[in-house]
Write a protein that holds these residues in place. Structure first.
Motif, PDB file in Angstrom:
ATOM      1  N   LYS A   1       0.820  -1.209   0.000  1.00  0.00           N
ATOM      2  CA  LYS A   1       0.000   0.000   0.000  1.00  0.00           C
ATOM      3  C   LYS A   1       0.855   1.261   0.000  1.00  0.00           C
ATOM      4  O   LYS A   1       2.066   1.205   0.156  1.00  0.00           O
ATOM      5  CB  LYS A   1      -0.948  -0.049   1.194  1.00  0.00           C
ATOM      6  CG  LYS A   1      -1.984  -1.164   1.015  1.00  0.00           C
ATOM      7  CD  LYS A   1      -3.057  -1.136   2.072  1.00  0.00           C
ATOM      8  CE  LYS A   1      -4.062  -2.265   1.805  1.00  0.00           C
ATOM      9  NZ  LYS A   1      -5.073  -2.340   2.876  1.00  0.00           N
TER      10      LYS A   1
ATOM     11  N   SER B   1       1.619   1.805   3.949  1.00  0.00           N
ATOM     12  CA  SER B   1       1.862   0.679   4.858  1.00  0.00           C
ATOM     13  C   SER B   1       2.369  -0.510   4.066  1.00  0.00           C
ATOM     14  O   SER B   1       2.318  -0.524   2.836  1.00  0.00           O
ATOM     15  CB  SER B   1       0.572   0.296   5.593  1.00  0.00           C
ATOM     16  OG  SER B   1      -0.231  -0.555   4.786  1.00  0.00           O
ATOM     17  N   GLY B   2       2.818  -1.529   4.791  1.00  0.00           N
ATOM     18  CA  GLY B   2       3.356  -2.726   4.151  1.00  0.00           C
ATOM     19  C   GLY B   2       2.318  -3.798   3.891  1.00  0.00           C
ATOM     20  O   GLY B   2       2.670  -4.964   3.717  1.00  0.00           O
TER      21      GLY B   2
ATOM     22  N   VAL C   1      -1.870   0.536  10.337  1.00  0.00           N
ATOM     23  CA  VAL C   1      -1.893   1.831   9.641  1.00  0.00           C
ATOM     24  C   VAL C   1      -3.181   1.961   8.823  1.00  0.00           C
ATOM     25  O   VAL C   1      -3.852   2.993   8.863  1.00  0.00           O
ATOM     26  CB  VAL C   1      -0.656   1.990   8.733  1.00  0.00           C
ATOM     27  CG1 VAL C   1      -0.764   3.210   7.826  1.00  0.00           C
ATOM     28  CG2 VAL C   1       0.607   2.096   9.593  1.00  0.00           C
TER      29      VAL C   1
ATOM     30  N   VAL D   1      -0.471   5.295  15.057  1.00  0.00           N
ATOM     31  CA  VAL D   1       0.252   4.815  13.872  1.00  0.00           C
ATOM     32  C   VAL D   1       0.634   5.978  12.956  1.00  0.00           C
ATOM     33  O   VAL D   1       0.056   7.058  13.042  1.00  0.00           O
ATOM     34  CB  VAL D   1      -0.569   3.773  13.064  1.00  0.00           C
ATOM     35  CG1 VAL D   1      -0.881   2.583  13.945  1.00  0.00           C
ATOM     36  CG2 VAL D   1      -1.826   4.394  12.483  1.00  0.00           C
ATOM     37  N   LEU D   2       1.607   5.722  12.099  1.00  0.00           N
ATOM     38  CA  LEU D   2       2.130   6.771  11.218  1.00  0.00           C
ATOM     39  C   LEU D   2       2.356   6.229   9.815  1.00  0.00           C
ATOM     40  O   LEU D   2       2.692   5.063   9.649  1.00  0.00           O
ATOM     41  CB  LEU D   2       3.466   7.283  11.785  1.00  0.00           C
ATOM     42  CG  LEU D   2       3.406   7.943  13.165  1.00  0.00           C
ATOM     43  CD1 LEU D   2       4.802   8.103  13.736  1.00  0.00           C
ATOM     44  CD2 LEU D   2       2.704   9.293  13.076  1.00  0.00           C
ATOM     45  N   PRO D   3       2.198   7.073   8.817  1.00  0.00           N
ATOM     46  CA  PRO D   3       2.387   6.639   7.435  1.00  0.00           C
ATOM     47  C   PRO D   3       3.847   6.782   6.968  1.00  0.00           C
ATOM     48  O   PRO D   3       4.528   7.710   7.375  1.00  0.00           O
ATOM     49  CB  PRO D   3       1.506   7.622   6.656  1.00  0.00           C
ATOM     50  CG  PRO D   3       1.551   8.890   7.470  1.00  0.00           C
ATOM     51  CD  PRO D   3       1.739   8.476   8.917  1.00  0.00           C
ATOM     52  N   VAL D   4       4.303   5.857   6.138  1.00  0.00           N
ATOM     53  CA  VAL D   4       5.592   6.015   5.459  1.00  0.00           C
ATOM     54  C   VAL D   4       5.349   5.756   3.965  1.00  0.00           C
ATOM     55  O   VAL D   4       4.736   4.763   3.596  1.00  0.00           O
ATOM     56  CB  VAL D   4       6.660   5.046   6.010  1.00  0.00           C
ATOM     57  CG1 VAL D   4       8.010   5.344   5.365  1.00  0.00           C
ATOM     58  CG2 VAL D   4       6.785   5.177   7.523  1.00  0.00           C
ATOM     59  N   LEU D   5       5.829   6.665   3.145  1.00  0.00           N
ATOM     60  CA  LEU D   5       5.467   6.657   1.723  1.00  0.00           C
ATOM     61  C   LEU D   5       6.209   5.575   0.923  1.00  0.00           C
ATOM     62  O   LEU D   5       7.410   5.399   1.070  1.00  0.00           O
ATOM     63  CB  LEU D   5       5.762   8.045   1.146  1.00  0.00           C
ATOM     64  CG  LEU D   5       5.449   8.304  -0.326  1.00  0.00           C
ATOM     65  CD1 LEU D   5       3.978   8.064  -0.629  1.00  0.00           C
ATOM     66  CD2 LEU D   5       5.826   9.735  -0.691  1.00  0.00           C
ATOM     67  N   ASN D   6       5.460   4.912   0.053  1.00  0.00           N
ATOM     68  CA  ASN D   6       5.969   3.854  -0.819  1.00  0.00           C
ATOM     69  C   ASN D   6       6.682   4.473  -2.036  1.00  0.00           C
ATOM     70  O   ASN D   6       6.090   5.223  -2.808  1.00  0.00           O
ATOM     71  CB  ASN D   6       4.773   3.003  -1.268  1.00  0.00           C
ATOM     72  CG  ASN D   6       5.163   1.809  -2.104  1.00  0.00           C
ATOM     73  OD1 ASN D   6       6.235   1.770  -2.696  1.00  0.00           O
ATOM     74  ND2 ASN D   6       4.262   0.828  -2.154  1.00  0.00           N
ATOM     75  N   GLN D   7       7.929   4.132  -2.195  1.00  0.00           N
ATOM     76  CA  GLN D   7       8.746   4.700  -3.271  1.00  0.00           C
ATOM     77  C   GLN D   7       8.184   4.380  -4.655  1.00  0.00           C
ATOM     78  O   GLN D   7       8.237   5.205  -5.571  1.00  0.00           O
ATOM     79  CB  GLN D   7      10.168   4.129  -3.159  1.00  0.00           C
ATOM     80  CG  GLN D   7      11.033   4.479  -4.353  1.00  0.00           C
ATOM     81  CD  GLN D   7      12.498   4.212  -4.080  1.00  0.00           C
ATOM     82  OE1 GLN D   7      12.852   3.647  -3.044  1.00  0.00           O
ATOM     83  NE2 GLN D   7      13.342   4.633  -4.970  1.00  0.00           N
TER      84      GLN D   7
ATOM     85  N   ASP E   1       2.269  14.389   9.555  1.00  0.00           N
ATOM     86  CA  ASP E   1       2.978  13.115   9.722  1.00  0.00           C
ATOM     87  C   ASP E   1       3.878  12.798   8.538  1.00  0.00           C
ATOM     88  O   ASP E   1       4.626  11.823   8.569  1.00  0.00           O
ATOM     89  CB  ASP E   1       1.984  11.960   9.897  1.00  0.00           C
ATOM     90  CG  ASP E   1       1.309  11.998  11.256  1.00  0.00           C
ATOM     91  OD1 ASP E   1       1.922  12.498  12.213  1.00  0.00           O
ATOM     92  OD2 ASP E   1       0.153  11.530  11.361  1.00  0.00           O
ATOM     93  N   LEU E   2       3.754  13.580   7.471  1.00  0.00           N
ATOM     94  CA  LEU E   2       4.560  13.335   6.278  1.00  0.00           C
ATOM     95  C   LEU E   2       5.311  14.611   5.913  1.00  0.00           C
ATOM     96  O   LEU E   2       4.793  15.711   6.096  1.00  0.00           O
ATOM     97  CB  LEU E   2       3.663  12.913   5.107  1.00  0.00           C
ATOM     98  CG  LEU E   2       3.032  11.530   5.248  1.00  0.00           C
ATOM     99  CD1 LEU E   2       1.827  11.399   4.331  1.00  0.00           C
ATOM    100  CD2 LEU E   2       4.050  10.437   4.934  1.00  0.00           C
ATOM    101  N   LEU E   3       6.503  14.438   5.395  1.00  0.00           N
ATOM    102  CA  LEU E   3       7.326  15.586   5.035  1.00  0.00           C
ATOM    103  C   LEU E   3       7.193  15.830   3.537  1.00  0.00           C
ATOM    104  O   LEU E   3       6.711  14.961   2.803  1.00  0.00           O
ATOM    105  CB  LEU E   3       8.777  15.284   5.408  1.00  0.00           C
ATOM    106  CG  LEU E   3       8.988  14.989   6.901  1.00  0.00           C
ATOM    107  CD1 LEU E   3      10.357  14.378   7.146  1.00  0.00           C
ATOM    108  CD2 LEU E   3       8.832  16.256   7.725  1.00  0.00           C
TER     109      LEU E   3
ATOM    110  N   VAL F   1       7.805  15.775  -0.281  1.00  0.00           N
ATOM    111  CA  VAL F   1       8.488  14.797  -1.128  1.00  0.00           C
ATOM    112  C   VAL F   1       9.336  15.567  -2.131  1.00  0.00           C
ATOM    113  O   VAL F   1       8.813  16.366  -2.901  1.00  0.00           O
ATOM    114  CB  VAL F   1       7.473  13.919  -1.883  1.00  0.00           C
ATOM    115  CG1 VAL F   1       8.200  12.887  -2.739  1.00  0.00           C
ATOM    116  CG2 VAL F   1       6.523  13.247  -0.902  1.00  0.00           C
TER     117      VAL F   1
END
Lengths: 481, 95, 483
Positions: A20, A23-24, A40, A47-53, A277-279, A281
């Motif tokens: 996703k 999330s993983g 997530v 919980v926090l989001p981390v962006l999928n490359q 929660d996101l910086l 891009v």
């Protein structure tokens, strides 16, 4: 009054990533409810989001393909609203600084012309879950497997002027995202969904009319029908002295009508703000160049190349280039058979109608490009006629092997031995002595028509195998004689 | 510009909060005093100043596209108020 | 036994003077006996504590060492603890057993720390007095009629009452430093991004930061060492190496340039606190520090900006509490909207609802520019002030709070009066800087704190200055009567 239709489209494409966007979790379609919903995706506290490359890469790829400015500093924002399939109470999307800026698409229309449609922007966001309305004693069930699937929302300019143009645009996008390999394009599974903004205005008026948005139309056919239905509704409404109200509507294909969505009745105030929660891009030039290097040849370039290299018409070239699989198939046939026009014709007409009849995609075609190419070679070297080729093609489609095998097994090889053809003709002319008499008595104009009769009889007598050109020549000399 | 009771009702609706009728006057007064405090910002000259959303002004890190999650539905739904057949239940949703 | 600091406990455990299990049992018994007076815990995790203590003793026996191995701590009740209620001080999460551990919780557990329980706090960390908890107000051990500060009031009161040597806490606008000041503790808010926020239930995401509360700078260094570090699950976490905080405690502060902002000494500051601040300055000067007056011209604008930004983020962060997947759900909702509105209306307390509404309003169409965007611009001005100041000085010093702890109930119903107490602490959150509060004296028997601020990632410097100060003063060793 003459009305002009104005259409703009928002297309949501699910990006073909493994996991996703934040999330993983897996993105597989059709799993048991909520088995692909992680902490997530469920919007659990803390919980926090981390962006999928990969989602970023795919969005950039799309941007480059439509010649758009890439947002090298793009920002995720929260779109706040309450809905049970939106676990956090906000959707992570992009507002002011999207990843893809202004671009355009050239769409081939049925009349053979090309229309340029502007793309306002395309932004990354997360998909929502699904609400299931049946079987819970008046309750709704929520499945969050889809929540967090990466979406690229592609927003067009209001550049389309008919439902047909809108469909052509969606088809172009559909072909493009599949070319790029960033979306599987499966509309039945919701991989590509379309919101249509429709308005009408008196022809010649500069200002746009009030628009309605038809949400979630999910097939090419329904897009055309929904737009036409909505256009009719708006025109009738105005002509009856009413006013179009800006609304979100749903298309009901069973009743062929659109109706206002109750859940969207009140105007939403989404309170967008940058997601803390996101910086931001940041897309470096090097990343951009790497992605650019992986871009495949795209439909417009391919179309132009087909025209130039093979001398095809705009229409033929654009049909063949409309999907990567079809273009590859075509090029393979050409590479074997060496005759592009013949190949184009067979791929578009015979293969096209076969696939249509059997409801298959080209990558599921029962006749391979190698088989078709091999058969076209036999047409070219006069082993079979075009007519016999149809029989061979059908036999290949039902799995009887290569063209050569079928020609051999069924004895379909064209007869080119003058002696043999001559014998067949003599027999045929003897059987039709009366017609021969009439022919010889007739004047030049009448003879022309009657000649066809003898050709037909000759082909029939040879079971279609006699070389048509030789039949013509020999027949002519025998009748004259 | 002070908020009226009806404004507070609108905001409460936007935030999906059920306000107790009796608390409305007090809530209205409290919100007005907080917004009064916020209004002090208007006296500050911020011409040409870029808004600051994150203190450190770093850039987003990207994760590899790898599936790392396994099915944990049972554990996650054990704390849910209402589930059936693996679905979360809510009162009927009308599109 | 209960008077020992983390450092003393580590030495005692290493020297086999006592076991973690003995210590844990002693402290739990003491908490059970005395906490009813203080109300510093929401949940005691006795079983978990004993099993962790035994495991730590076993690790020690097998030759392992470590400052936190077998050390008793507690977590502010917004750090998710798997299978254990994580309430955020709210009725909304009274039934919420978190399905996972926060990174901070997992890291400390891995280091061998023993979790005695979850501490009381202002509901969703919104408050400066710990009066807004669903589980009742926390009392200040120095005077049970007074507040302990907030929002980490439970962690602070528990450590001040000698229930345990240290606890985790979080700081969004002063929620570590202000209760530290009010209860005679040392508390550190690290640089934004230094401690992972994964599993730390958010109040205002761009301001929240976890950190330690303890009696000494030395102990804060030990606990921070266990909490800090990059976390790939938190996009705002910073990938910078974590220095050895204990190693730099004894660095000399000779020549250290300390800036004292003139704006801090405004009429709002209790003059008795001003005097204690000046005393601390003199003490540091004796140790070789160089004192400079500096200016933070935008300091006064911080409160209005903060009370727009924090509620704006909170209004969105708290939307997930909707009665669908976890937490409180109202009885017999008649439709979907009713489910949302009543679950949230009944589950959240008054201050939380106020802040959600202020935030929703500040972000709404037509008001975004005037409130949210304006506040973010002021935020940059405040950061710029600090960046300029740190060109001239190494550390900034001032009061932590304008007044000592007030009486419970004194500011109830007047949110503004409480907000104004955050004057000195919120700027560090807006700018993301590390800040520390240390004991510096008493006013009317109530503790007073001095705050130190440093440039990004200079937590070690703050702990160093505070430790040097504490080597030469004894304020931090004072114990509240009855504990």
């Amino acid at each position: 009054m003459q009305w002009e239709v104005v259409i703009g489209l928002e297309i949501h494409t699910q990006l073909a990533t493994q996991s996703k966007i934040f999330s993983g979790s897996a993105t597989t379609f059709g799993s048991e409810p909520n088995t692909q919903a992680s902490l997530v995706d469920l919007g659990m506290p803390g919980v926090l989001p981390v962006l999928n490359q990969e989602a970023v890469r795919m969005a950039v790829m799309f941007g480059l393909a439509i010649d758009a400015e890439i947002g090298q500093h793009n920002v995720f924002a929260r779109k706040n609203y309450f809905y049970p399939d939106l676990p956090k109470g906000y959707q992570i999307s992009q507002m002011e600084l999207p990843i893809v800026g202004k671009g355009y698409l050239d769409i081939p229309l049925e009349d053979g012309t090309i229309k340029r449609v502007g793309v306002t922007r395309a932004h990354l966001e997360e998909d929502a879950g699904k609400s299931l309305h049946e079987e819970f004693n008046g309750a709704t069930g929520i499945d969050l497997n889809r929540a967090g699937t990466p979406l690229l929302e592609i927003v067009s300019e209001p550049d389309m002027r008919s439902a047909k143009e809108a469909v052509a645009y969606v088809k172009t996008i559909h072909a493009l995202v599949r070319y790029l390999g960033i979306c599987d394009g499966n509309m039945a599974e919701g991989s590509l969904r379309c919101d249509c903004n429709v308005s009408v205005r008196p022809k010649g008026q500069v200002e746009y009319g009030t628009r309605c948005e038809i949400k979630n139309v999910n097939s090419f056919r329904f897009i055309e029908k929904a737009i036409n239905t909505e256009v009719r509704r708006q025109i009738e409404l105005i002509e009856d002295g009413g006013k179009v109200i800006q609304q979100t509507r749903l298309y009901d294909p069973n009743k062929d009508e659109t109706r206002a969505m109750r859940s969207k009745e009140e105007a939403n105030d989404y309170r967008y703000f940058p997601d803390p929660d996101l910086l931001p891009v940041v897309i470096e030039d090097s990343f951009l160049n790497d992605v650019r290097a992986t871009l495949p040849e795209l439909p417009p370039q391919k179309r132009e190349r087909f025209q130039a290299q093979f001398g095809l018409s705009v229409y033929d070239a654009s049909v063949l280039a409309s999907s990567r699989e079809q273009a590859d198939y075509f090029e393979k046939v050409v590479s074997i058979a060496g005759d592009a026009k013949l190949a184009a014709n067979w791929v578009m007409v015979e293969l096209g109608s076969l696939l249509n009849k059997q409801g298959l995609e080209i990558d599921e075609a029962p006749v391979t490009a190698e088989q078709l190419g091999g058969m076209l070679l036999r047409i070219k070297d006069n082993t079979i006629s075009g007519k016999i080729a149809k029989t061979v093609f059908e036999a290949m489609a039902s799995g009887e092997g290569s063209a050569d095998e079928i020609i051999d097994k069924r004895g379909l090889k064209q007869v080119t031995d003058s002696g043999a053809i001559s014998a067949v003709l003599d027999e045929m002319l003897a059987a039709n002595a009366e017609q021969v008499e009439q022919y010889r008595a007739a004047d030049e104009a009448k003879r022309g028509k009657m000649f066809g009769f003898f050709v037909g009889q000759a082909m029939k007598a040879s079971k279609g195998k006699a070389n048509p050109q030789q039949v013509n020549e020999l027949l002519k000399s025998k009748l004259e004689g | 510009m002070a908020l009226e009771r009806s404004d507070v009702e609108k905001i409460a609706h936007l935030a999906h909060l059920d306000l107790v009728e009796a608390d409305l006057p007090q809530t209205t007064a409290a919100l007005n005093s907080i917004l009064g405090l916020a209004d002090q910002m208007q006296a500050v000259n911020t011409d040409g100043i870029e808004p600051l959303a994150h203190p450190l002004e770093a850039n987003q890190r990207l994760r590899a596209d790898v599936v790392t999650e396994v099915n944990n539905r049972e554990a996650y739904q054990s704390i849910a108020p209402a589930v059936e057949n693996g679905l979360y239940l809510v009162p009927k949703v009308i599109d | 036994m209960h008077h020992m600091t983390l450092a003393e406990i580590a030495r005692g455990l290493a020297d086999k003077k006592f076991s973690s299990e003995e210590l844990t049992k002693t402290l739990l018994a003491r908490i059970n006996a005395l906490d009813p007076k203080v109300n510093s815990f929401i949940s005691l995790t006795e079983e978990l504590a004993l099993s962790q203590a035994k495991a730590a003793d076993a690790r020690r026996a097998s030759g392992e060492n470590g400052a936190l191995l077998g050390a008793p701590i507690a977590h502010k009740d917004l750090f998710c603890t798997q299978g254990i209620r994580t309430s955020c001080g709210s009725k909304m999460l009274d039934n919420f057993k978190a399905p996972y551990d926060a990174t901070v919780v997992a890291k400390l557990a891995a280091a061998g720390a023993v979790t005695l329980g979850k501490t009381n706090m202002d509901e969703f960390a919104m408050g400066s007095a710990n009066e807004s908890s669903y589980y009742g107000a926390v009392k200040n051990p120095w005077n049970l009629e007074h507040v302990p500060g907030g929002s980490s009031g439970g962690s602070a009161a528990a450590v001040a009452a000698r229930f345990l040597p240290a606890a985790t806490a979080t700081d969004t606008g002063g929620s570590i430093r202000q209760p530290a000041a009010f209860t005679n503790l040392t508390g550190l808010k690290p640089t934004y991004g230094r401690v992972s926020r994964w599993g730390m239930i958010a109040y205002a995401s761009s301001l929240d930061q976890g950190g330690p509360l303890a009696r000494t700078a030395e102990d804060c260094a030990i606990l921070l060492q266990g909490m800090a570090g990059f976390d790939k699950q938190d996009s705002t976490s910073i990938d910078e190496p974590v220095p050895d905080y204990s190693a730099s405690l004894n660095t000399s502060i000779k020549g250290l340039r300390i800036g004292v902002p003139k704006e801090y000494f405004s009429p709002g500051l209790d003059p008795r606190i001003a005097e204690l601040v000046h005393n601390s300055v003199k003490e540091l000067e004796k140790l070789g520090a160089v004192i400079k007056e500096i200016s933070l011209p935008n300091n006064q604008h911080a409160i209005p900006a903060y009370y727009v930004i924090a509620p704006a983020e909170a209004s969105s962060n708290l939307s997930r509490f909707d009665g669908v997947r976890f937490g409180y759900r109202c009885e017999n909702p008649k439709d979907l909207t009713d489910l949302y509105k009543r679950s949230r209306g009944e589950g959240f307390g008054a201050e939380v609802q106020r802040r959600i509404m202020v935030g929703a309003y500040a972000l709404s169409a037509g008001y975004y520019d005037a409130y949210y965007l304006k506040a973010q611009k002021i935020r940059r001005l405040i950061k710029n002030d600090f960046m300029a100041a740190f060109e001239e000085v190494d550390v900034i010093l001032g009061p932590t709070t304008p007044n000592p702890a007030w009486k419970i109930g004194a500011k109830t119903g007047d949110p503004i009066a409480e907000y104004l107490e955050d004057l000195y602490t919120i700027t560090a959150n807006l700018a993301g800087l590390p800040g520390l509060s240390m004991p510096a004296g008493f006013v009317d028997g109530l503790p007073v704190g001095v705050q130190l601020l440093a440039p990004y990632f200079q937590e070690g410097r703050l702990l160093n200055v505070a430790h040097q100060y504490q080597l030469n003063t004894d304020w931090h060793t004072r114990t509240p009567t009855g504990f």
